[in-house]
Motif scaffolding. Structure first.
Motif, PDB file in Angstrom:
ATOM      1  N   ASP A 122       0.909  -1.284   0.036  1.00  0.00           N
ATOM      2  CA  ASP A 122      -0.056   0.087   0.016  1.00  0.00           C
ATOM      3  C   ASP A 122       0.947   1.233  -0.088  1.00  0.00           C
ATOM      4  O   ASP A 122       0.702   2.080  -0.902  1.00  0.00           O
ATOM      5  CB  ASP A 122      -0.771  -0.055   1.130  1.00  0.00           C
ATOM      6  CG  ASP A 122      -2.225  -0.998   1.048  1.00  0.00           C
ATOM      7  OD1 ASP A 122      -2.243  -1.435  -0.054  1.00  0.00           O
ATOM      8  OD2 ASP A 122      -2.736  -1.229   2.137  1.00  0.00           O
ATOM      9  N   CYS A 123       1.888   1.390   0.899  1.00  0.00           N
ATOM     10  CA  CYS A 123       2.617   2.512   1.003  1.00  0.00           C
ATOM     11  C   CYS A 123       3.384   2.578  -0.404  1.00  0.00           C
ATOM     12  O   CYS A 123       3.806   3.954  -0.876  1.00  0.00           O
ATOM     13  CB  CYS A 123       3.698   2.275   2.034  1.00  0.00           C
ATOM     14  SG  CYS A 123       4.876   1.082   2.015  1.00  0.00           S
ATOM     15  N   LYS A 131       0.504   4.117  -3.007  1.00  0.00           N
ATOM     16  CA  LYS A 131       0.027   5.316  -2.748  1.00  0.00           C
ATOM     17  C   LYS A 131       1.006   6.640  -3.159  1.00  0.00           C
ATOM     18  O   LYS A 131       0.742   7.347  -3.554  1.00  0.00           O
ATOM     19  CB  LYS A 131      -0.058   5.395  -1.200  1.00  0.00           C
ATOM     20  CG  LYS A 131      -1.583   4.697  -0.733  1.00  0.00           C
ATOM     21  CD  LYS A 131      -1.640   4.898   0.738  1.00  0.00           C
ATOM     22  CE  LYS A 131      -3.055   3.972   1.270  1.00  0.00           C
ATOM     23  NZ  LYS A 131      -3.004   4.187   2.623  1.00  0.00           N
ATOM     24  N   HIS A 132       2.151   5.849  -3.064  1.00  0.00           N
ATOM     25  CA  HIS A 132       3.390   7.018  -3.323  1.00  0.00           C
ATOM     26  C   HIS A 132       3.517   7.088  -5.001  1.00  0.00           C
ATOM     27  O   HIS A 132       3.788   8.117  -5.492  1.00  0.00           O
ATOM     28  CB  HIS A 132       4.753   6.635  -2.776  1.00  0.00           C
ATOM     29  CG  HIS A 132       5.809   7.540  -3.218  1.00  0.00           C
ATOM     30  ND1 HIS A 132       6.114   8.773  -2.681  1.00  0.00           N
ATOM     31  CD2 HIS A 132       6.875   7.193  -4.206  1.00  0.00           C
ATOM     32  CE1 HIS A 132       7.044   9.120  -3.290  1.00  0.00           C
ATOM     33  NE2 HIS A 132       7.668   8.361  -4.139  1.00  0.00           N
ATOM     34  N   ASN A 135       1.485   5.212  -7.491  1.00  0.00           N
ATOM     35  CA  ASN A 135       0.169   4.909  -8.230  1.00  0.00           C
ATOM     36  C   ASN A 135       0.527   3.827  -9.155  1.00  0.00           C
ATOM     37  O   ASN A 135       0.018   3.646 -10.263  1.00  0.00           O
ATOM     38  CB  ASN A 135      -0.292   6.223  -8.845  1.00  0.00           C
ATOM     39  CG  ASN A 135      -1.752   5.876  -9.365  1.00  0.00           C
ATOM     40  OD1 ASN A 135      -2.672   4.994  -8.730  1.00  0.00           O
ATOM     41  ND2 ASN A 135      -2.098   6.443 -10.510  1.00  0.00           N
TER      42      ASN A 135
END
Length: 329
Positions: A231-232, A235-236, A238
């Protein structure tokens, strides 16, 4: 019913869910139908009474990527699963597919076949050695210069040579890492994101006594893909990164593999293991790759075996069922 669902394409995803729920409430007799159906190559069909396999539950999916007029790269697209993936991507009206590979003759033949089927310059070949970071990056730059931004990368290549296992690992695992890093850096820098599909194998989920190095590489590809797909990271950047693990597929990878095993005993074990497993055609994997390009969640791991695709849910730390011993921490 088909008309009802076809109209949902023009409606926002949130409204789609509400309309579908209202429709099913008004038509209770259809609930049994939806729960008892399964999807085969995108078509809904009823399983036979003798089919005792796991039933496919209806799902409402969010489409991350529409392949229409998009540019994609398939590393290893000269034949096998890679070629099937390139074919399926172009069948979804993609702008162009760049085929990266080492075998120039097969690569040109693959492009010729695809161009005859889908139109001129729909497939272009670039000679790329996955053991060379420079080859990978240069091919990406050339494709971008000619066809604009790349939205999707499919990495589908592997060799088997237990007698030269260092080269095997350098190609299968390190080569996959090189491709993934180059693709992720490219998509991140574009600030528009994209998707990367890494092809591992069923022996990234279970051991392969006949070829420990192949199993090691496939395990490593899963870890690589899951780590890039967290996820991290998503999110950074895409950028979605997904791992697909095909079962035994009718390709050249394990053809006469027992003759190339590390030892004669491993060759016997390998021949026996492969002979016991069910087979599937490359086209099934090509369909799976396109489905994941459109709907796959970042960091997810999928198994396709015998034409049936499963999402793997087991995390190693969550699979511990028994505390065996404890030490002072």
């Amino acid at each position: 019913m088909n008309r009802f669902f076809s109209t949902l394409r023009k409606i926002s995803p949130k409204k789609q869910i509400n309309y579908r729920l209202k429709f099913l409430r008004k038509n209770d007799h259809l609930k049994k139908y939806f729960c008892a159906t399964k999807s085969l190559n995108g078509c809904v069909c009823e399983p036979s009474k003798e089919d005792n396999k796991q039933k496919i539950q209806p799902r409402i999916l969010d489409e991350y990527l529409n392949l229409n007029c998009k540019t994609a790269v398939v590393v290893g697209g000269e034949d096998g699963i890679g070629y099937a993936a390139a074919h399926e991507i172009l069948s979804r009206k993609a702008k162009v597919v760049g085929i990266f590979g080492k075998n120039v003759c097969k690569g040109m033949e693959a492009c010729h076949a695809l161009n005859c089927r889908f139109g001129k310059r729909k497939a272009v070949f670039f000679e790329v050695d996955v053991t060379s970071q420079n080859d990978i990056e240069c091919a990406i730059c050339k494709l971008t210069e000619e066809f604009d931004r790349i939205e999707a990368f499919v990495h589908s290549f592997a060799i088997f040579n237990g007698q030269n296992w260092e080269h095997e690992l350098n190609t299968n695992l390190i080569g996959m890492a090189r491709c993934t890093i180059a693709a992720h850096r490219y998509l991140s820098d574009s600030k528009k994101g994209g998707v990367i599909i890494n092809t591992s194998g069923i022996f990234g989920l279970v051991p392969l006594p006949g070829s420990p190095t192949v199993s090691a590489a496939q395990h490593g590809i899963i870890g690589l893909s899951k780590s890039f797909g967290t996820d991290c990271m998503f999110k950074h950047s895409n950028v979605r990164v997904i791992a697909l693990c095909p079962g035994i597929t009718q390709t050249k990878l394990f053809h006469n593999a027992h003759k190339r095993a590390l030892t004669p005993h491993m060759g016997e074990c390998l021949q026996k293991k492969i002979g016991e497993m069910k087979k599937q055609r490359p086209e099934a994997c090509g369909n799976a790759i396109v489905w994941l390009l459109r709907y796959g969640h970042s960091g997810s791991v999928w198994l396709i075996n015998g034409g049936e695709m499963y999402k793997m849910k087991c995390e190693v730390l969550n699979c511990c069922s028994e505390l065996y011993i404890q030490f002072a921490a």
